[in-house]
Design an enzyme around this catalytic site. Structure first.
Site, PDB file in Angstrom:
ATOM      1  N   SER A  34      -0.507 -14.186  -2.259  1.00 57.37           N
ATOM      2  CA  SER A  34       0.421 -13.254  -3.161  1.00 57.37           C
ATOM      3  C   SER A  34       1.292 -13.762  -4.109  1.00 57.37           C
ATOM      4  CB  SER A  34       1.486 -12.410  -2.057  1.00 57.37           C
ATOM      5  OG  SER A  34       1.955 -11.482  -2.562  1.00 57.37           O
ATOM      6  N   HIS A  42      -2.924  -7.136   3.227  1.00 56.62           N
ATOM      7  CA  HIS A  42      -2.359  -8.194   2.666  1.00 56.62           C
ATOM      8  C   HIS A  42      -1.854  -9.319   3.783  1.00 56.62           C
ATOM      9  CE1 HIS A  42      -0.682  -9.386  -1.064  1.00 56.62           C
ATOM     10  NE2 HIS A  42       0.616  -9.845  -0.469  1.00 56.62           N
ATOM     11  N   ASP A  47      -5.900  -3.793   1.000  1.00 60.34           N
ATOM     12  CA  ASP A  47      -4.630  -4.325   0.488  1.00 60.34           C
ATOM     13  C   ASP A  47      -4.005  -3.748  -0.485  1.00 60.34           C
ATOM     14  OD1 ASP A  47      -2.569  -6.086  -0.551  1.00 60.34           O
ATOM     15  OD2 ASP A  47      -4.010  -7.786  -0.019  1.00 60.34           O
TER      16      ASP A  47
END
Length: 330
Positions: free
Chosen positions: A89, A304, A271
């Site tokens: 991320s 995620h 995601d």
């Protein structure tokens, strides 16, 4: 190893045979874990305290320009070896920003980018999109809240007050902050994670999410609204010119990442932060990258958090990632 807006313990929350840091160590990699500034294990400063406004005067621009290079230089100096980098991320964003300026490449062997975040204009996360749309971070900064602690009383109270205003629907946003423990599949609006056990979610929420600077949250909100990758916009031509030498913030040119840098990108179809459309935008930007040096992995059901805590992440993501790293050592 650099995680998203969390501390380094994220890489150690799963059982030993499933945590990426320990899996790498068991496979004879020398592992160094980094915690983002302002988080639990990275709050010391030479002369500032977390209560000081100046302590929080940064965004991911500074992480890319200062913190990541300092990390590389330290580890390289200690080991004398080039580094394999792993980011998740935010950790992918700051890496790509630094690499695009030609920095760190001399010390880099390869990079693994999990849930890569560069363009975020298409995110489907209610948390991210509603916060950006409603200028929540900007309002918090205007109110004098320089530390953004998603679990803190100040943020929660502000959101409740704001969401009570006529015409403002913050249902999903507020739930993402206040009801995480009853939403083991959504995990703060990161997408419907396919492969998390409820027990690991409880462990995660004992440690995360961690604080960041409100200024950093503003920067990310700017990216969501504009669909661009630029440095922080002070929304004042004079301020921008003083800081950057031009009236608008400079863009990060991701296509300038050296074409021979080995890259492993892994993203998921569920995601909501590293959205498929945004990742495809990133891949188009990297279309001239040496195709022998780039591996793209798409996992249809992954969201995620699956990349760092999924029960099958070792088999699905980590084993291919380690194989990729080992090929760069031949």
């Amino acid at each position: 190893m650099f995680p998203m807006n969390q501390d380094g313990i994220t890489w150690l929350l799963s059982p030993p045979d499933q945590s990426l840091a320990l899996v790498l160590a068991d496979n004879e990699f020398d592992v160094w874990i980094v915690s983002s500034r302002g988080t639990k294990y990275s709050r010391d400063h030479a002369y500032l305290k977390p209560e000081d406004e100046a302590y929080w005067d940064w965004t991911w621009d500074e992480l890319a320009a200062n913190d990541l290079p300092a990390t590389f230089q330290y580890v390289h100096g200690q080991t004398g070896q080039k580094l394999h980098y792993v980011g998740h991320s935010l950790g992918t964003l700051i890496a790509m920003a630094a690499f695009s300026k030609g920095e760190l490449v001399s010390m880099l062997r390869s990079a693994g980018l999990l849930s890569p975040v560069a363009y975020v204009g298409e995110i489907t996360s209610p948390l991210g999109r509603n916060a950006a749309k409603n200028f929540i971070a900007e309002t918090l900064k205007w109110l004098g809240l320089h530390e953004f602690n998603p679990k803190g009383d100040a943020v929660t109270k502000f959101l409740k007050k704001m969401c009570a205003q006529p015409g403002v629907d913050c249902t999903n946003l507020l739930n993402s902050f206040t009801d995480c423990r009853t939403k083991t599949q959504s995990l703060s609006g990161l997408g419907k994670n396919c492969c998390l056990k409820p027990s690991i979610v409880d462990v995660f929420l004992d440690h995360e999410p961690q604080p960041s600077s409100t200024k950093n949250m503003i920067h990310i909100a700017q990216m969501i609204r504009d669909g661009t990758i630029r440095m922080y916009d002070y929304n004042d031509a004079g301020q921008n010119k003083k800081r950057y030498g031009q009236p608008t913030p400079p863009a990060y040119n991701i296509e300038n990442i050296p074409k021979n840098v080995p890259l492993f990108l892994s993203h998921g179809g569920a995601d909501s932060l590293s959205d498929v459309n945004d990742v495809n935008h990133l891949l188009r930007t990297l279309k001239h990258h040496d195709q022998e040096k780039i591996v793209v992995q798409f996992i249809d059901g992954y969201a995620h958090a699956d990349f760092v805590m999924g029960t099958n992440a070792r088999q699905v993501v980590y084993e291919p990632l380690m194989a990729f790293f080992k090929r760069q050592m031949i």
